[in-house]
Write a protein that holds these residues in place. Structure first.
Motif, short mmCIF file in Angstrom:
data_model
loop_
_atom_site.label_atom_id
_atom_site.label_comp_id
_atom_site.label_asym_id
_atom_site.label_seq_id
_atom_site.Cartn_x
_atom_site.Cartn_y
_atom_site.Cartn_z
N SER A 1 9.24 17.64 10.70
CA SER A 1 10.00 16.67 11.60
C SER A 1 9.40 15.27 11.57
N THR A 2 8.00 15.25 11.71
CA THR A 2 7.49 13.97 11.71
C THR A 2 7.38 13.43 10.20
N PHE A 3 7.11 14.41 9.40
CA PHE A 3 7.05 13.66 8.05
C PHE A 3 8.90 13.31 7.84
N ASP A 4 9.68 13.89 8.16
CA ASP A 4 11.20 13.39 7.84
C ASP A 4 11.47 12.12 8.62
N LYS A 5 11.02 11.89 9.80
CA LYS A 5 11.31 10.82 10.60
C LYS A 5 10.30 9.52 9.87
N ALA A 6 9.23 9.80 9.22
CA ALA A 6 8.35 8.64 8.87
C ALA A 6 8.82 8.38 7.50
N LYS A 7 9.56 9.49 6.65
CA LYS A 7 10.22 9.20 5.58
C LYS A 7 11.56 8.32 5.68
N CYS A 8 12.06 8.45 6.77
CA CYS A 8 13.27 7.73 7.12
C CYS A 8 12.89 6.23 7.41
N ALA A 9 11.75 6.13 8.19
CA ALA A 9 11.13 4.91 8.61
C ALA A 9 11.10 4.14 7.32
N ILE A 10 10.31 4.87 6.07
CA ILE A 10 9.90 3.98 5.08
C ILE A 10 11.31 3.51 4.22
N GLN A 11 12.23 4.55 4.20
CA GLN A 11 13.67 4.34 3.63
C GLN A 11 14.45 3.00 4.14
N ASN A 12 14.14 2.74 5.31
CA ASN A 12 14.76 1.67 6.04
C ASN A 12 13.79 0.69 6.40
N TRP A 13 12.87 0.45 5.78
CA TRP A 13 11.94 -0.58 5.70
C TRP A 13 11.35 -0.96 7.20
N ILE B 1 3.89 7.87 2.76
CA ILE B 1 3.81 8.89 3.90
C ILE B 1 3.38 10.37 3.31
N GLU B 2 2.33 11.03 3.86
CA GLU B 2 1.59 12.12 3.20
C GLU B 2 1.78 13.26 4.42
N TRP B 3 2.18 14.28 3.89
CA TRP B 3 2.29 15.56 4.78
C TRP B 3 1.26 16.49 4.26
N ASP B 4 0.04 16.56 4.72
CA ASP B 4 -1.04 17.84 4.38
C ASP B 4 -0.43 19.25 4.90
N HIS B 5 -0.05 19.97 4.03
CA HIS B 5 0.52 21.52 4.57
C HIS B 5 -0.56 22.20 4.98
N ASN B 6 -1.74 21.85 4.66
CA ASN B 6 -2.76 22.72 5.15
C ASN B 6 -3.08 22.44 6.80
N SER B 7 -3.32 21.29 7.19
CA SER B 7 -3.61 20.88 8.46
C SER B 7 -2.12 20.76 9.25
N ASP B 8 -1.32 20.42 8.43
CA ASP B 8 0.17 20.18 9.20
C ASP B 8 -0.03 18.92 9.51
N SER C 1 4.06 0.19 13.69
CA SER C 1 5.83 0.09 13.64
C SER C 1 5.99 1.28 12.98
N ILE C 2 5.26 2.16 11.97
CA ILE C 2 5.58 3.33 11.20
C ILE C 2 5.38 4.30 12.45
N LEU C 3 4.36 4.40 13.34
CA LEU C 3 3.78 4.97 14.15
C LEU C 3 5.04 5.15 15.33
N ARG C 4 5.47 4.02 15.72
CA ARG C 4 6.65 4.01 16.78
C ARG C 4 7.89 4.76 16.25
N ASN C 5 8.30 4.43 14.67
CA ASN C 5 9.30 5.05 14.26
C ASN C 5 9.43 6.30 13.67
N SER C 6 8.32 6.78 13.92
CA SER C 6 8.09 8.53 13.48
C SER C 6 7.72 9.34 14.64
N LYS C 7 7.79 8.93 16.01
CA LYS C 7 7.65 9.60 16.84
C LYS C 7 8.86 10.74 17.09
#
Length: 195
Positions: free
Chosen positions: A55-67, A142-149, A187-193
């Protein structure tokens, strides 16, 4: 190209078309993807932990897509309406001393959207187009490390002065770049919470 006032919305499509056909100002296209630093360039790389999980990855990805990395108050971006794709042009405006000025064009030179067993990655790199005061490339990832989540946001820039004003005002340009890196991380930290 220095503008004391922002170009009007009516002028932007024409300017975008001009910049779409203008050449990039450097030959090392894709250098930020693998962080290869050409001689004479500065490298700036900053990374922040955003949180954990899909869910954090998806929100962060959305933040990048919306600049949202440009949602800073002192910087604004005229961005493509289309999805992030190679060839699209963005134009950045900077507010200094209470005045919006400068039209800073960049063109997307690569995109990243991949998943393997260990990581999911999403982002893009864009390069400076003729009329940009700097020369180089910047990557937003945006990077999601699956091993550490763990989910990270990374910005990497490889740049050098490209205009006599940025050469003369080099310390000011470096301060603005450092401010951008600090603010874009927040900004990305705020927008990916995740709520």
């Amino acid at each position: 190209m220095l503008h004391i006032l922002r170009p009007s919305a009516k002028k932007m499509p024409k300017l975008i078309e001009e910049w779409r056909s203008k050449p990039l100002t450097y030959t090392e296209i894709g250098c930020t993807r693998f962080e290869q630093v050409p001689p004479g360039y500065n490298k700036d790389k900053h990374r922040i932990l955003l949180g954990k999980g899909e869910s954090t990855f998806d929100k962060a990805k959305c933040a990048i897509q919306n600049w949202k990395m440009y949602d800073l108050g002192w910087m604004d971006v005229h961005r493509p309406v289309a999805p992030i794709q190679e060839g699209e042009v963005s134009v950045t405006f900077i507010k200094l001393f209470g005045i919006w000025f400068s039209a800073i064009p960049c063109r997307i030179v690569y995109t990243i959207d991949e998943t393997n067993n260990n990581k999911s990655l999403f982002g893009f790199g864009f390069g400076t187009v003729q009329d940009h005061p700097e020369i180089g490339e910047e990557k937003f990832l945006i990077e999601w490390d699956h091993n550490s989540d763990s989910v990270y946001y990374e910005v990497c820039a490889i740049s050098r002065s490209g205009h006599f004003l940025t050469k003369c005002g080099y310390p000011v340009m470096r301060c603005l770049q450092k401010r951008f890196f600090r603010d874009t991380l927040q900004s990305i930290l705020r927008n990916s919470k995740v709520d």
